[in-house]
Design a protein around this motif. Structure first.
Motif, PDB file in Angstrom:
ATOM      1  N   ARG A   1      71.287 -40.793  32.928  1.00 51.48           N
ATOM      2  CA  ARG A   1      72.391 -40.389  33.799  1.00 51.48           C
ATOM      3  C   ARG A   1      72.273 -38.937  34.271  1.00 51.48           C
ATOM      4  O   ARG A   1      72.761 -38.602  35.339  1.00 51.48           O
ATOM      5  N   LEU A   2      71.705 -38.084  33.449  1.00 54.73           N
ATOM      6  CA  LEU A   2      71.755 -36.650  33.765  1.00 54.73           C
ATOM      7  C   LEU A   2      70.404 -36.048  34.104  1.00 54.73           C
ATOM      8  O   LEU A   2      70.286 -34.854  34.298  1.00 54.73           O
ATOM      9  N   ARG A   3      69.389 -36.900  34.129  1.00 61.72           N
ATOM     10  CA  ARG A   3      68.083 -36.348  34.500  1.00 61.72           C
ATOM     11  C   ARG A   3      68.135 -35.997  36.000  1.00 61.72           C
ATOM     12  O   ARG A   3      68.447 -36.801  36.841  1.00 61.72           O
ATOM     13  N   ARG A   4      67.848 -34.787  36.301  1.00 60.92           N
ATOM     14  CA  ARG A   4      67.808 -34.355  37.694  1.00 60.92           C
ATOM     15  C   ARG A   4      66.586 -33.472  37.818  1.00 60.92           C
ATOM     16  O   ARG A   4      66.388 -32.588  37.005  1.00 60.92           O
TER      17      ARG A   4
ATOM     18  N   PRO B   1      65.639 -31.365  40.551  1.00 62.28           N
ATOM     19  CA  PRO B   1      65.630 -30.667  41.832  1.00 62.28           C
ATOM     20  C   PRO B   1      64.489 -29.639  41.832  1.00 62.28           C
ATOM     21  O   PRO B   1      64.013 -29.243  40.773  1.00 62.28           O
TER      22      PRO B   1
ATOM     23  N   ALA C   1      77.398 -35.738  36.092  1.00 57.24           N
ATOM     24  CA  ALA C   1      76.494 -35.962  37.233  1.00 57.24           C
ATOM     25  C   ALA C   1      77.144 -35.461  38.520  1.00 57.24           C
ATOM     26  O   ALA C   1      76.456 -34.953  39.404  1.00 57.24           O
TER      27      ALA C   1
ATOM     28  N   GLN D   1      76.432 -31.960  38.786  1.00 60.63           N
ATOM     29  CA  GLN D   1      75.039 -31.730  39.187  1.00 60.63           C
ATOM     30  C   GLN D   1      74.818 -31.956  40.683  1.00 60.63           C
ATOM     31  O   GLN D   1      73.927 -31.358  41.272  1.00 60.63           O
ATOM     32  N   GLU D   2      75.643 -32.863  41.261  1.00 62.43           N
ATOM     33  CA  GLU D   2      75.552 -33.066  42.713  1.00 62.43           C
ATOM     34  C   GLU D   2      75.966 -31.795  43.447  1.00 62.43           C
ATOM     35  O   GLU D   2      75.344 -31.394  44.429  1.00 62.43           O
TER      36      GLU D   2
ATOM     37  N   PRO E   1      73.166 -28.193  41.664  1.00 65.03           N
ATOM     38  CA  PRO E   1      71.997 -28.802  41.032  1.00 65.03           C
ATOM     39  C   PRO E   1      71.575 -28.059  39.754  1.00 65.03           C
ATOM     40  O   PRO E   1      71.474 -26.829  39.752  1.00 65.03           O
TER      41      PRO E   1
ATOM     42  N   LEU F   1      69.623 -28.979  35.523  1.00 64.92           N
ATOM     43  CA  LEU F   1      68.917 -29.966  34.702  1.00 64.92           C
ATOM     44  C   LEU F   1      69.503 -30.099  33.307  1.00 64.92           C
ATOM     45  O   LEU F   1      69.876 -29.092  32.699  1.00 64.92           O
TER      46      LEU F   1
END
Ligand code: ADP
Ligand code: MG
Length: 350
Positions: free
Chosen positions: A22-25, A27, A121, A124-125, A128, A130
């Motif tokens: 769910r939280l892997r980002r 950018p 999340a 994070q949107e 951005p 991690l």
């Protein structure tokens, strides 16, 4: 209390996998390479540019910092990241990644977990960043969320510390002070339906989903517009007081420059004094800045660019360190209490 499937079937490692999903980002941050994220014994990263690391941590404890009766899990997840990122922003930095320590009661459900992650999340949107790792435990009672944020500030920006204010600097207040505290009053009065209250909604939103002015602060730091900064988390007078004391100056705060009429319009119906909210209401996650006169206009125009209110509300002077509240035709006065303090105050900040 929580509806849906229990965490038992998911287990600790299933939960960690869920966090990762769910939280892997990823950018593209030009200034940092992530070599190892969630899943190993420690996260590994390497800076690609010259700059400073910033590190900060915040605890959110059920019953002290939030109550699930009126705080939805989505916004709680969002807020857990926002309050930390706010501290990185207040130094002029860029929030980059975070560690998440979670303690959850046995009856916490998978649905509740999903809501919490949805909120994170959504942060994070908007900003951005991690998920780098964390720790997970069962809690004997109540929830605890501890987020540790790692931020970055490129050289040669000026760090926005609390101790840099100079004699003659203006006091700029970024964001409407007292907004979140009023939102909390609406929630306490009307419960979760306060969210739909026509007058209360912007205030409830400010409390549940604070929007720290991180890009604005970063620009101020990069362009060297401010001598000092703090984010407003415990109440305007208390937070301004930290800057005054650490800079060994007197802060003369002009109450007439704050948006009291606007606050009054929304607080009068609840029988709450607007002045008290503006001066000592907590959890705004705006900023207080010490700014040389020549840059006030620049910051006001940055405020317009980012759609954030900026109030030119007084000045720093030589004198006994502390905050004096000034009003037209009145003697300046000092507040006994400028905000909330753990251990000293009986009532929690709820
Ligand atoms: P160890 O037992 O070596 O401390 P853990 O089993 O606690 O390792 O964690 C395994 C991996 O999962 C680590 O990379 C850790 O950072 C990550 N992790 C554990 N809990 C969380 C959490 N709540 N949020 C994000 N990452 C987590
Ligand atoms: Mg561990």
């Amino acid at each position: 209390m929580f509806s849906g499937r229990a965490l038992e079937s998911l287990g600790e490692f299933g939960l960690i996998e869920r966090i990762e999903e769910r939280l892997r980002r990823v950018p593209a941050f030009p200034f940092m390479s992530l070599l190892k994220g969630i899943g190993d014994d420690a996260a590994v990263f390497r800076p690609r540019e010259k700059g400073s690391f910033l590190l900060t941590s915040d605890l959110l404890i059920e019953g002290v910092h939030f109550k699930l009766e009126y705080e939805p899990l989505e916004t709680l997840g969002y807020k857990a990241l926002a309050v930390n990122a706010s501290d990185i922003g207040a130094m002029g930095g860029e929030p980059w990644g975070f560690l998440l320590a979670l303690a959850l009661p046995q009856d916490f459900s998978q649905d509740a977990l999903e809501k919490l992650f949805l909120g994170m999340a959504s942060f994070q949107e908007a900003y951005p960043c991690l998920a780098l790792g964390g720790d997970t435990s069962k809690s004997p009672s109540g929830m605890m969320i501890c987020v540790t944020f790692l931020g970055w500030q490129p050289a040669p920006s000026r760090l926005l510390t609390r101790d840099g204010a100079r004699e003659g600097d203006r006091i700029l207040v970024v964001g409407m002070p007292g907004k979140a505290a009023l939102g909390l009053k609406y929630l306490q009065r009307f419960g979760p339906s306060a969210w739909n209250h026509p007058e209360g909604r912007p205030y409830v939103e400010a409390y549940l989903k604070p929007t720290p002015p991180i890009p604005l602060a970063r620009e101020i730091a990069q362009r060297g517009f401010a001598h000092a900064a703090i984010d407003t988390s415990d109440g305007l007078v208390q937070d301004l007081g930290h800057v005054a004391r650490l800079s060994s100056l007197q802060a003369l705060l002009n109450l007439d420059a704050l948006p009291l009429e606007k606050l009054k319009a929304a607080s009068e119906g609840l029988g709450i004094q607007a002045e008290g909210l503006a001066l000592s209401g907590g959890e705004d996650y705006g900023l207080v800045l010490a700014v040389p006169g020549e840059f006030v206009g620049e910051i006001e125009s940055l405020g317009r660019k980012w759609g954030i209110e900026v109030y030119d509300a007084g000045r720093f002077e030589r004198g006994k360190p502390g905050v004096w509240v000034c009003q037209k035709d009145k003697e300046p006065f000092q507040l006994k209490k400028g905000g909330y303090e753990h251990f000293r105050d009986e009532a929690p900040p709820l």
